[in-house]
Scaffold this motif. Sequence first.
Motif, PDB file in Angstrom:
ATOM      1  N   ARG A  37     100.801  67.788  62.988  1.00  0.00           N
ATOM      2  CA  ARG A  37     101.553  68.489  62.517  1.00  0.00           C
ATOM      3  C   ARG A  37     102.682  67.309  63.555  1.00  0.00           C
ATOM      4  O   ARG A  37     102.149  67.313  64.466  1.00  0.00           O
ATOM      5  CB  ARG A  37     101.615  69.447  63.258  1.00  0.00           C
ATOM      6  N   TRP A  39     106.578  67.583  65.263  1.00  0.00           N
ATOM      7  CA  TRP A  39     107.780  68.610  66.670  1.00  0.00           C
ATOM      8  C   TRP A  39     108.015  67.083  66.894  1.00  0.00           C
ATOM      9  O   TRP A  39     107.739  67.001  67.719  1.00  0.00           O
ATOM     10  CB  TRP A  39     107.221  69.478  67.191  1.00  0.00           C
ATOM     11  N   ASN A  40     109.708  67.139  66.567  1.00  0.00           N
ATOM     12  CA  ASN A  40     110.445  66.081  67.609  1.00  0.00           C
ATOM     13  C   ASN A  40     109.708  65.036  67.705  1.00  0.00           C
ATOM     14  O   ASN A  40     109.675  64.102  68.996  1.00  0.00           O
ATOM     15  CB  ASN A  40     110.916  66.922  68.707  1.00  0.00           C
ATOM     16  N   GLU A  42     107.227  63.815  67.729  1.00  0.00           N
ATOM     17  CA  GLU A  42     105.383  63.629  68.369  1.00  0.00           C
ATOM     18  C   GLU A  42     104.967  64.399  67.242  1.00  0.00           C
ATOM     19  O   GLU A  42     105.011  65.508  66.666  1.00  0.00           O
ATOM     20  CB  GLU A  42     105.687  64.219  69.657  1.00  0.00           C
TER      21      GLU A  42
ATOM     22  N   LYS B 247     107.406  71.684  71.852  1.00  0.00           N
ATOM     23  CA  LYS B 247     106.251  72.625  70.952  1.00  0.00           C
ATOM     24  C   LYS B 247     104.785  71.157  70.331  1.00  0.00           C
ATOM     25  O   LYS B 247     104.114  71.986  70.893  1.00  0.00           O
ATOM     26  CB  LYS B 247     107.009  72.587  68.927  1.00  0.00           C
ATOM     27  N   ALA B 273      99.636  75.284  64.793  1.00  0.00           N
ATOM     28  CA  ALA B 273     100.943  74.866  64.397  1.00  0.00           C
ATOM     29  C   ALA B 273     101.144  75.363  63.975  1.00  0.00           C
ATOM     30  O   ALA B 273     103.011  75.793  63.901  1.00  0.00           O
ATOM     31  CB  ALA B 273     100.036  73.491  63.463  1.00  0.00           C
ATOM     32  N   ASN B 274     100.965  76.879  62.837  1.00  0.00           N
ATOM     33  CA  ASN B 274     102.147  78.192  62.376  1.00  0.00           C
ATOM     34  C   ASN B 274     102.463  78.374  63.683  1.00  0.00           C
ATOM     35  O   ASN B 274     103.554  78.985  63.559  1.00  0.00           O
ATOM     36  CB  ASN B 274     101.496  78.065  61.614  1.00  0.00           C
ATOM     37  N   ILE B 276     103.008  77.972  66.550  1.00  0.00           N
ATOM     38  CA  ILE B 276     103.777  77.167  67.361  1.00  0.00           C
ATOM     39  C   ILE B 276     105.011  76.961  66.942  1.00  0.00           C
ATOM     40  O   ILE B 276     105.889  76.911  67.747  1.00  0.00           O
ATOM     41  CB  ILE B 276     102.773  75.524  67.700  1.00  0.00           C
ATOM     42  N   ASP B 277     105.182  76.613  65.248  1.00  0.00           N
ATOM     43  CA  ASP B 277     106.543  76.895  64.875  1.00  0.00           C
ATOM     44  C   ASP B 277     107.163  77.999  64.275  1.00  0.00           C
ATOM     45  O   ASP B 277     108.553  77.803  65.199  1.00  0.00           O
ATOM     46  CB  ASP B 277     105.537  76.801  63.386  1.00  0.00           C
TER      47      ASP B 277
END
Lengths: 116, 303
Positions: A37, A39-40, A42, B247, B273-274, B276-277
Amino acid sequence: MAMASDPAGIARSPYVASGLTTPVRWRMVAPHAIAWREWNDEVVVRAQTGSVHLLSALAGRVLRTLLESPHPLSPADVSAALQMGKPEDEHDAVRSAVDQTLDEFQRLGIIEPGSP
Amino acid sequence: MIVADLPRAALAATLSGPGLRLRTGPVVTQIQTTVASVVDGIALHYAQHSIEHVDGFADFHVQVRPPANLRRWVAPQLLFDFDGMPPFRPLPRAQAFPMLEWGLNWCVSSYAHQYLIFHAAVIEQHGRALILPAPPGSGKSTLCAGLIHRGWRLLSDELTLLEPLTLSIVPLARPVSLKNASIEVIREFSAEAAFGPIVKDTIKGAVAHMKPPVDSVRRANEKALPRWIVWPRYEAGAQGLLVPWPKSRSFMRLAENAFNAAEHGKAGFEAMANLIDRCDCYEFVYGDLEHAANVFAALARQE
């Protein structure tokens, strides 16, 4: 890139496996077992072993390049993909970072050598 | 039927006889003991919790009992039994109720793998959950105890239970464990806070449990969806600002606070991950509880 020399004085890239004449190509170990996954810029990745790692922006791009490729890639292939759009004087730095990242990915069990 | 419906003598007889089938959120535990301080602790802290029928199903069968050796009499100790086996070393008799609480936490974190379980307090307002993960000593429970006396509902002080598919948080409202200076801080913060006795010289120092608010126990079936993850840390004199936290870093810290991510495999990673999303993530270093309550009240007012 640093090159190693054997006793015969023949320069040998660390990416040329002993007895082979072509550079090692890398592929994801069981891509369906890898989760990641972003994010920004990273990336967090879960290796097949279950270990979880936080990747730098560059390492994240290396991961995506390998995941999106239908066939194994050499370090030069990966570097070329990441060098695109960057000034030429940054290419060596990108190549060096890609080499280190591939080493680390191999150590973590994220990638493995594959046939071209 | 709830625990408060049983007179003290009947509660003691149930605990020393067939056992009390105590429901805490989704978990039913059969508890047996003859130890008076445990009976008192259950009578105080679990007064509003439901009792299940003795013939019904229990997830865990536990006992707090004296050992069979001399330590039954000399410098008395007690054991926590789980399905007839003691998973921990015995503790001094004075620590009987904390031992029950630590044992119940262990049961849930070791076996309730239908949930992703995090070492985190979690509270709720308007259906939105605020998760407070943190290592021991960070001020997590103090902050949680303060906020549940300022309009937040307690879902759990210690174990956040996340349903991996729905991402709902399942309440597990049980006593809040406070340590050392935090005990007095919360006593002064809220006249409504009800405490059991202070137990000194535990492995965590002086420990006292605070009774969970009645409303939180009564609403034990109301799940909540996570909205915020806040990493709290107490620091004397700190300003108490919510600072956005990346995140990706929140994911890594949350993974460190997960009890059973490995059991959930790749699906567990995706669920985390969801989670955190859908959450805003912050770090929060605080030095004043009243100020902290105001900060979180403002956060709860946000869309």
